[in-house]
Design an enzyme around this catalytic site. Structure first.
Site, short mmCIF file in Angstrom:
data_model
loop_
_atom_site.label_atom_id
_atom_site.label_comp_id
_atom_site.label_asym_id
_atom_site.label_seq_id
_atom_site.Cartn_x
_atom_site.Cartn_y
_atom_site.Cartn_z
N ARG A 254 0.87 -1.18 0.00
CA ARG A 254 0.00 0.00 0.00
C ARG A 254 0.91 1.23 0.00
O ARG A 254 1.41 1.63 1.04
CB ARG A 254 -0.89 -0.03 1.24
CG ARG A 254 -2.06 0.92 1.19
CD ARG A 254 -2.66 1.12 2.58
NE ARG A 254 -1.84 2.02 3.37
CZ ARG A 254 -1.65 1.94 4.68
NH1 ARG A 254 -2.19 0.97 5.37
NH2 ARG A 254 -0.88 2.81 5.30
N HIS A 258 -3.74 4.69 4.41
CA HIS A 258 -4.84 3.71 4.54
C HIS A 258 -6.11 4.31 3.92
O HIS A 258 -6.74 3.70 3.06
CB HIS A 258 -5.06 3.35 6.00
CG HIS A 258 -6.29 2.54 6.22
ND1 HIS A 258 -6.41 1.25 5.77
CD2 HIS A 258 -7.48 2.85 6.79
CE1 HIS A 258 -7.62 0.79 6.07
NE2 HIS A 258 -8.28 1.75 6.69
N TYR A 267 3.64 5.76 11.49
CA TYR A 267 3.98 4.38 11.85
C TYR A 267 4.90 3.67 10.86
O TYR A 267 5.21 2.50 11.05
CB TYR A 267 2.70 3.57 12.08
CG TYR A 267 1.70 3.60 10.94
CD1 TYR A 267 1.87 2.78 9.83
CD2 TYR A 267 0.59 4.45 10.97
CE1 TYR A 267 0.96 2.81 8.77
CE2 TYR A 267 -0.32 4.49 9.92
CZ TYR A 267 -0.13 3.67 8.83
OH TYR A 267 -1.02 3.69 7.79
#
Ligand SMILES: Cc1ncc(C[n+]2csc(CCOP(=O)(O)OP(=O)(O)O)c2C)c(N)n1
Length: 405
Positions: A254, A258, A267
């Site tokens: 990805r 998100h 993160y």
């Protein structure tokens, strides 16, 4: 005492194009030159649709959007292997799969704009599923139906690495195996479930081996290699059409956030991201097509212009449809008969919002009816006769970083 091995399994990994775009002839699927170019166009269209959709959200013109940036090969290569009348059962990140299946861009944008027309079941595509891991059950049900009716068809469902930790996904695979459902479980292992990395998601070495517990075949493919994905998806669908479900794990990444509500810089590191940038599915495929003599700078530029023009039209169409939404319609699509409490809220809404009139059946036209003009589809609709796109929406403020500012 008896002590012997009673089961063993292995998982195959398939790649047709390596990271530099070199082909392994033995793994290449049978694809015509036109089809190769269409795969490329769809991947480019998907990437650009993501960019435009994120920009619309950033300008306050749309709601939450989940980009599939980096996953174009996994989605385009698999969705194109389905027959038009076979069901595609998506999760919430499948814009590229929808576009490959011919869904118009404006319908994807309507979904992000919060319009129920965006979730319309049009053609053999389920609407996006937000609850993680629920939709594989639907595909198992459809696939069981094909088994019962004796149809040589299969359903293909998409879900992520995180979803494989949901009981529903195992239950779907298990029931599909037990009932010979004609289903392909297509897992896009994009390495992240929001902020949870693949390494902490599960202890299994591969996700494909989760198929073993359901007694069905599991295979891994380089998900950034559109030809490898196409080859594996074709085989999986052929097997599933005969009543043997297959689990495919497509290894991808990805590349973006998100959703537009997320900030991945919190993160994960830029080093991790650049590792996968080097494996970009579009760059790799473009290198292959140039080597094959199918693409040159002029052709790339023409495809770019056509995509810009298509998106400019589709975004206009999405906004026109959105501007005709009757806000009070939100009360109309939950219950067959609106319960008293919702009726009361609807009246309050109507009193307080000037344009909050409740739509009659006639006024509550479908999005398709609302939007004027002919259908503009994502697939096979590149108009050669158009000149360079003049897109008033394309501006510097659209170049939004995908690090979620
Ligand atoms: C049942 C359920 N639990 C939690 C959520 C919140 N949620 C939305 S997306 C997501 C992670 C999904 O990760 P993955 O399955 O890997 O798919 P990806 O987002 O990477 O495409 C979570 C936990 C949800 N929507 N539904």
């Amino acid at each position: 005492m008896v002590r012997e091995q009673v089961a063993e399994f292995s998982v195959e990994y398939v790649q047709a194009l390596d990271e530099e775009g070199n082909a392994d002839e033995a793994e290449l699927p049978d694809v015509s030159d036109d089809e190769l170019l269409e795969l490329y166009r769809l991947m480019r269209l998907s990437r650009r649709t993501d960019e435009r959709a994120v920009a619309l959200q950033r300008r306050g013109e749309s709601g939450t959007y989940a980009p599939g940036t980096g996953q174009e090969a996994a989605q385009v290569g698999s969705a194109i292997a389905l027959e038009p009348d076979e069901w595609m059962v998506p999760s919430f990140r499948e814009s590229a799969a929808f576009l490959t299946r011919g869904a118009p861009v404006h319908r994807l944008l309507w979904y992000a704009m919060g319009m129920e027309e965006g979730a319309e079941v049009a053609d053999a595509n389920f609407p996006p599923a937000i609850p993680v891991g629920t939709q594989p059950l639907h595909a198992a049900g459809i696939g069981w139906g094909h088994e019962i009716s004796g149809e040589r068809k299969a359903a293909l469902t998409y879900f992520g690495d995180g979803a494989t930790s949901e009981g529903d996904v195992y239950e779907a695979m298990n029931v599909a195996g037990a009932l010979d459902a004609h289903a392909v479980f297509f897992c896009q292992n994009n390495q992240w479930a929001i902020s949870t990395p693949r390494e902490t998601q599960t202890r299994t070495e591969t996700l494909a081996q989760k198929a073993v517990a359901a007694g069905i075949e599991g295979v891994q493919v380089d998900g950034n290699d559109v030809l490898g994905v196409l080859s594996v998806a074709r085989d999986a669908l052929e097997t599933a059409r005969e009543g043997d479900p297959v689990f495919v794990e497509a290894l991808t990444f990805r590349r973006s956030m998100h959703t537009t509500s997320d900030d991945p810089s919190v993160y994960r590191t830029e080093e991790q991201e650049s590792e996968w940038e080097a494996r970009d599915p579009i760059v790799r495929f473009e290198a292959y097509l140039r080597d094959e003599g199918l693409l040159d700078d002029d052709r790339v530029e023409r495809i770019t212009d056509e995509i810009e023009e298509l998106l400019a039209d589709e975004i206009d169409r999405a906004k026109e449809g959105r501007d005709r939404v009757v806000p009070a319609e939100m009360f109309d699509h939950v219950f067959a008969e609106t319960p008293p409490e919702l009726q009361r809220q609807r009246e309050t809404f109507r009193r307080e919002e000037g344009d909050g009139e409740v739509a009659t059946a006639e006024e509550g036209m479908s999005g398709e009816e609302r939007a004027a003009g002919g259908e503009v589809t994502g697939r096979g609709d590149v108009r050669e006769d158009r000149e360079t796109a003049e897109d008033s929406e394309t501006s510097e403020d659209e170049e939004v970083s995908d690090r979620g500012e």
